[in-house]
Write an enzyme that holds these catalytic residues in place. Structure first.
Site, PDB file in Angstrom:
ATOM      1  N   SER A  51       0.826  -1.209   0.000  1.00  9.81           N
ATOM      2  CA  SER A  51       0.000   0.000   0.000  1.00  9.81           C
ATOM      3  C   SER A  51       0.862   1.263   0.000  1.00  9.81           C
ATOM      4  CB  SER A  51      -0.960  -0.040   1.196  1.00  9.81           C
ATOM      5  OG  SER A  51      -1.978   0.925   1.067  1.00  9.81           O
ATOM      6  N   GLU A 105      -9.952  -4.657  -5.443  1.00 11.91           N
ATOM      7  CA  GLU A 105      -9.464  -3.666  -4.481  1.00 11.91           C
ATOM      8  C   GLU A 105      -9.394  -2.253  -5.044  1.00 11.91           C
ATOM      9  OE1 GLU A 105      -5.378  -3.013  -3.427  1.00 11.91           O
ATOM     10  OE2 GLU A 105      -4.827  -4.882  -4.443  1.00 11.91           O
ATOM     11  N   HIS A 146      -7.829  -5.316  -0.894  1.00 11.90           N
ATOM     12  CA  HIS A 146      -6.568  -4.665  -0.564  1.00 11.90           C
ATOM     13  C   HIS A 146      -5.825  -5.395   0.555  1.00 11.90           C
ATOM     14  CE1 HIS A 146      -3.789  -1.352  -0.499  1.00 11.90           C
ATOM     15  NE2 HIS A 146      -4.007  -1.106   0.774  1.00 11.90           N
TER      16      HIS A 146
END
Length: 334
Positions: free
Chosen positions: A174, A267, A297
Site C-alpha cells: 500500500s 481492491e 486490498h
C-alpha cells in the site's frame, strides 16, 4: 474503547455478514464467510477510526496485532538503522548476505513492524533472508518527505554495514509500496546504488486517487476514496500531490530495477498497480504484474488462517528470491 470496540465491531459485522449472505449469497462468488466477514470487520474499523486523531488511529490498529506461529519462528531484534527505528526479522539459517527492506502500509498515518509483524515474519521464513522492517516517521506529525528521507537513511546505513546493494530487495504494501518506488526514484536521481529490485503489494502510487477502481470497488474493499483522500491530505501537507516522490505515478521510471506488483481484482488500488506496471514497462523497466481474482486490498496480511494469504505470500517470496538471485534470474522477469 480499544479492545471492547474491536470486539463489538467484530461481533456486529459477523452477524451482519451472516444475515446478508443468507438473504443474498456471498458478496463475491469466491468469498468464504470467514473472508467476507473479515473484510466487513476491517471496513467497519476503518470507518470508525478515520474519525479519530492520528495517535488514536495508531493505537487502535496496534491493538489488532495478534501473536502468530510465524512470529514465534523468527528472531526479532530492534535496531537503529541510521537514525530510523527498525527491527530485524531473522529466520533460522539466515546468513545475513541477503536482506529484504520492508516498508509497511497504513496510508502514511499508522502501521509499524508490530501491525505488519506477521507478514514480515512470513516473508523472512519464505525467503530465508533477513528482513529489515522500518518504522519510518508518520503523518500528520511528519508529512512528506519524512518517510522518503527515513527510507533513504536506513538503506544507506544498511549498505554501510557491508551489505551489497545487489543483495537487497525492497518490499512494501500500500503506502509502503508507493514509498518503495519513491525511494528507488530518489536513489536513481541522486546517483546512489540501487537495490536489486522491489516487490510491491497493492502500491498506492496516486495520492489524488484518480483511478477508476478507487470508486468502482468501494462496495467490495475495506476502504473508500474519502478515507484515502483524508489520509493523503495529512501526508502531502504543503507539498504538491503530483510531486513524483509523493505520487510515483508521476515519476520518470527509467533506469529502475525490476518490479513485481501484486494487486487484487476487487481492491481500490487495482488501477494503481496496473497503471504503474504499464508505465514501468513503457520506460524499459522489467515489470511483472499479478492480479489476484476477487481479492481485496492487502489480503496478504490476513494471515496463515486464510489460504489466499498463504498462497499469495508464497508467490511474494518466490519473486523476492528471484530479485535476490542475481542478474541471471532477473533477466527472465517480464
Amino acid at each position: 474503547m480499544g479492545r471492547l470496540s474491536i470486539l463489538s465491531t467484530l461481533m456486529g459485522t459477523s452477524f451482519a455478514t451472516a444475515a446478508r449472505r443468507l438473504k443474498h449469497g456471498p458478496l463475491r462468488p469466491g468469498w468464504s464467510f470467514k473472508y467476507e466477514a473479515t473484510v466487513a470487520f476491517m471496513k467497519a474499523t476503518n470507518e470508525r477510526i478515520v474519525q479519530l486523531d492520528a495517535p488514536a488511529q495508531r493505537a487502535e490498529m496496534a491493538l489488532m496485532s495478534l501473536p502468530s506461529s510465524a512470529l514465534k519462528r523468527v528472531r526479532r531484534e530492534p535496531v537503529d538503522a541510521g537514525g530510523v527505528p527498525a527491527e530485524w526479522f531473522t529466520p533460522p539459517g539466515a546468513t545475513g548476505d541477503e536482506v529484504v527492506v520492508y516498508l509497511h502500509g497504513g496510508s502514511y498515518v499508522f502501521g509499524s513492524t508490530r501491525t505488519h509483524g506477521d507478514l514480515i515474519a512470513r516473508i523472512a521464513l519464505g525467503t530465508g533472508a533477513r528482513v529489515l522492517g522500518l518504522n519510518y516517521r508518520l503523518a500528520p506529525e511528519h508529512p512528506f518527505p519524512a518517510p522518503v528521507e527515513d527510507t533513504l537513511s536506513a538503506y544507506r546505513w544498511l549498505l554501510s554495514t557491508g551489505v551489497k546493494p545487489e543483495r537487497v530487495a525492497f518490499c512494501g504494501d500500500s503506502a509502503g509500496g508507493g514509498l518503495s518506488i519513491a525511494a528507488l526514484v530518489a536513489l536513481r536521481d541522486r546517483g546512489e546504488p540501487l537495490p536489486a529490485g522491489a516487490v510491491l503489494i497493492a502500491p498506492w502510487v496516486d495520492l489524488e486517487c484518480s483511478g477508476e477502481s478507487v470508486v468502482a470497488h468501494e462496495r467490495f474493499d475495506w476502504g473508500d476514496k474519502r478515507m484515502l483522500l483524508h489520509w493523503a491530505k495529512w501526508y502531502v501537507g504543503d507539498a504538491d500531490v503530483r510531486n513524483p516522490l509523493v505520487s510515483p505515478w508521476y515519476a520518470d521510471l527509467r533506469g529502475l530495477p525490476p518490479l513485481f506488483v501484486h494487486v487484487g481484482s476487487a481492491e481500490l488500488q487495482h488501477d494503481d498497480g496496473v497503471r504503474i506496471t504499464g508505465k514501468a514497462r513503457a520506460a524499459g523497466v522489467k515489470a511483472h504484474l499479478e492480479v489476484w481474482p476477487e481479492m481485496v486490498h492487502n489480503f496478504q496480511t490476513f494471515g496463515e488462517a486464510f489460504p489466499e494469504s498463504v498462497h499469495a505470500t508464497a508467490k511474494l517470496c518466490e519473486h523476492l528470491r528471484s530479485v535476490l538471485g542475481g542478474a541471471e534470474a532477473r533477466a527472465n522477469v517480464g
